[in-house]
Design a protein around this motif. Structure first.
Motif, mmCIF file in Angstrom:
data_model
loop_
_atom_site.group_PDB
_atom_site.id
_atom_site.type_symbol
_atom_site.label_atom_id
_atom_site.label_comp_id
_atom_site.label_asym_id
_atom_site.label_seq_id
_atom_site.Cartn_x
_atom_site.Cartn_y
_atom_site.Cartn_z
ATOM 1 N N TRP A 158 0.837 -1.206 0.000
ATOM 2 C CA TRP A 158 0.000 0.000 0.000
ATOM 3 C C TRP A 158 0.868 1.251 0.000
ATOM 4 C CZ3 TRP A 158 -5.513 0.133 0.375
ATOM 5 C CH2 TRP A 158 -6.028 1.427 0.382
ATOM 6 N N LEU A 159 1.911 1.242 0.792
ATOM 7 C CA LEU A 159 2.773 2.412 0.900
ATOM 8 C C LEU A 159 3.319 2.825 -0.465
ATOM 9 C CD1 LEU A 159 4.369 4.490 2.596
ATOM 10 C CD2 LEU A 159 6.151 2.731 2.854
ATOM 11 N N HIS A 160 3.709 1.865 -1.287
ATOM 12 C CA HIS A 160 4.218 2.185 -2.624
ATOM 13 C C HIS A 160 3.188 3.002 -3.402
ATOM 14 C CE1 HIS A 160 6.493 1.271 -6.440
ATOM 15 N NE2 HIS A 160 5.304 1.625 -6.915
ATOM 16 N N GLY A 161 1.950 2.535 -3.429
ATOM 17 C CA GLY A 161 0.912 3.223 -4.190
ATOM 18 C C GLY A 161 0.594 4.591 -3.623
ATOM 19 N N SER A 162 0.583 4.699 -2.304
ATOM 20 C CA SER A 162 0.254 5.974 -1.681
ATOM 21 C C SER A 162 1.354 7.005 -1.926
ATOM 22 C CB SER A 162 0.036 5.768 -0.175
ATOM 23 O OG SER A 162 -0.619 6.875 0.395
ATOM 24 N N LEU A 163 2.609 6.566 -1.839
ATOM 25 C CA LEU A 163 3.720 7.481 -2.106
ATOM 26 C C LEU A 163 3.750 7.905 -3.576
ATOM 27 C CD1 LEU A 163 6.627 5.914 -0.014
ATOM 28 C CD2 LEU A 163 5.434 8.083 0.413
ATOM 29 N N ALA A 164 3.447 6.970 -4.474
ATOM 30 C CA ALA A 164 3.429 7.317 -5.900
ATOM 31 C C ALA A 164 2.369 8.377 -6.179
ATOM 32 C CB ALA A 164 3.180 6.066 -6.738
ATOM 33 N N ALA A 165 1.186 8.209 -5.591
ATOM 34 C CA ALA A 165 0.111 9.183 -5.798
ATOM 35 C C ALA A 165 0.465 10.533 -5.180
ATOM 36 C CB ALA A 165 -1.188 8.649 -5.199
#
Length: 482
Positions: free
Chosen positions: A55-62
């Protein structure tokens, strides 16, 4: 001095709106340097689990994309937080650090250490409250004591000053004249490659602040009206599913609070379901405050006498529970939903946790660790607090005799069997009458449904009445029963 940048240290506040630290830094007019540090120095087993890292990957990318559009790219660094922030200050000649406090014990220690280390260098650190509705430790009894039981705690919350108003999102961020080096997000390998176990997570979720806002609006528009009546049914999902959004700070609890009350104010019929929904937000608040007063919460029972509980640790039994192979359909459906999507309905979390601790007499810490690694919303306070509540050893714990009957729980909350049939397709053709207790189905019904007991679906690990008696005896043995 005016051109020296301000570092905004981001952690579990991965959003632009209602971000007090970001808003305060932007309001100065100075250059802003948003920074996220992947700090894997967290002691012990509470290093971020696999599903949460996904989840962290997606949240940081956004978040990175949004910050670039505002003018100030997100800088990524990996290592101990205090060292990484100090190094960035040296590289950029930053004048100050702005951050929202994180109430977990590890982060409180890191915040204090950072403030002490930077004070000698003449760099100020400004901390803001944004993770909870009320500052941890501030909700107390009339005598000034911490409130250990949820209902008085929530009553005190509802009678105190309302949470602070929302901070608007900055429309523009002034970047520094030169940017320090940033890690490549992909190089952190937060998402699995081989084997790729995240297909179900990708199908179920899209991390990021924009989708979090959309999800909140959708819930308030479509599901709030029936929430009080249907929130305990796992299928169809009638809950908000906002827990990972709150954990990673894609939404603040104040945003959820104010949006819910605003909706109820214009539609009086929503008053009752709105209060029921805010009460669940209160449980999140309660466990954070409990952790504040009891830093040992994730590892040790709040009731010391529970440390002597006669657990029957069994790796094979634990593995059956983890895989959803206990022989009890509502339990197995929940465990398979968890593995597939990184999430589980709250009612089913209670059922599966109770089964592990009380039917199987496995230590609550074993279940806590499994949830920690597999939940996208794995939150230190709420995960630990929830497991201690179910086990009966927390501050506001379920009584020892509350041992969920998985058959009755399934029949009550999944009466039509939609949830079990979704996650246990091998039982899909079994009639409702036997769906939650397939061992009672006659041979002809099993054959018609294509079920061979012990082959297509596992036999029960334990019989409910025997397990219940055994659990109560174990409580009595440790003198937990008064």
């Amino acid at each position: 001095m005016a051109d020296r940048p301000l570092i905004v240290w981001l952690r579990e506040d991965l959003r632009i709106a209602d971000n007090p630290a970001l808003a305060a830094a932007a309001a100065t007019g100075a250059p802003v340097l948003p920074v996220y540090v992947l700090d894997d120095a967290t002691p012990g087993r509470w290093r971020m689990g696999g599903a949460a890292r996904w989840w962290l990957h997606g949240s940081l990318a956004a978040l990175g994309q949004t910050l670039r559009q505002l003018g100030a790219p997100l800088i990524l660094r990996q290592g101990p937080s205090t060292e990484c922030i100090a190094r960035l200050i040296a590289e950029t000649d930053a004048a100050a650090v702005y951050a929202n406090t994180n109430p977990e014990p590890y982060w409180l220690g890191a915040e204090s250490a950072l403030q002490r280390s930077l004070a000698a260098a003449g760099v100020t650190v400004h901390y803001f409250a944004a993770t909870t509705l009320f500052s941890p430790g501030s909700v107390r009894s009339r005598r000034g004591q911490p409130l250990q039981v949820f209902t008085p705690f929530w009553r005190a919350c509802r009678s105190t000053t309302a949470p602070a108003p929302l901070q608007p999102a900055p429309l523009h961020l002034r970047p520094p004249t030169s940017l320090p080096a940033s890690d490549d997000l992909a190089a952190w390998s937060l998402r699995p490659t081989s084997p790729d176990w995240a297909a179900g997570l990708r199908a179920a979720w899209q991390p990021g602040e924009a989708t979090a806002q959309q999800q909140l609006v959708h819930f308030l528009d479509q599901d709030l009206a029936t929430y009080a009546l249907s929130r305990d049914r796992p299928e169809p999902a009638a809950t908000s599913c906002l827990s990972p959004r709150l954990h990673f700070g894609e939404l603040s609890p104040r945003q959820v609070w104010h949006a819910t009350l605003t909706r109820a104010a214009v539609a009086p019929a929503l008053a009752t379901p709105a209060e029921a929904f805010l009460r669940q937000l209160g449980w999140r608040e309660y466990f954070v405050h409990t952790l504040h007063h009891n830093p040992q919460l994730p590892d040790a029972p709040l009731q010391p006498k529970f440390a002597a509980f006669p657990w029957r640790e069994d790796a094979a039994v634990l593995r059956c529970w983890q895989r959803g192979e206990t022989g009890y359909p509502i339990v197995d459906a929940g465990m398979r939903q968890l593995r597939a999507t990184g999430w589980m309905h709250n009612r089913v979390r209670m059922i599966t946790a109770s089964f592990l601790v009380k039917h199987l007499l496995q230590p609550w810490q074993s279940g806590e660790a499994w949830f920690w690694d597999n939940l996208v919303d794995a939150d230190l306070a709420n995960n630990a607090g929830g497991w201690q509540w179910v086990a009966g050893c927390g501050g506001d714990a379920a009584p020892y005799f509350r041992i969920f009957n998985p058959i009755l729980q399934g029949e009550r909350f999944d009466a039509g069997g939609a949830y079990v049939r979704r996650w246990l397709p091998e039982l899909a053709r079994l009639p409702d009458r036997w769906l939650h207790q397939p061992w009672e189905a006659p041979p002809l019904a099993l054959a018609a449904a294509g079920i061979r007991p012990g082959i297509d679906y596992p036999n029960r690990l334990v019989e409910h009445s025997i397990a219940r008696t055994r659990a109560i005896e174990a409580f009595a043995q440790t003198k937990i029963v008064s």
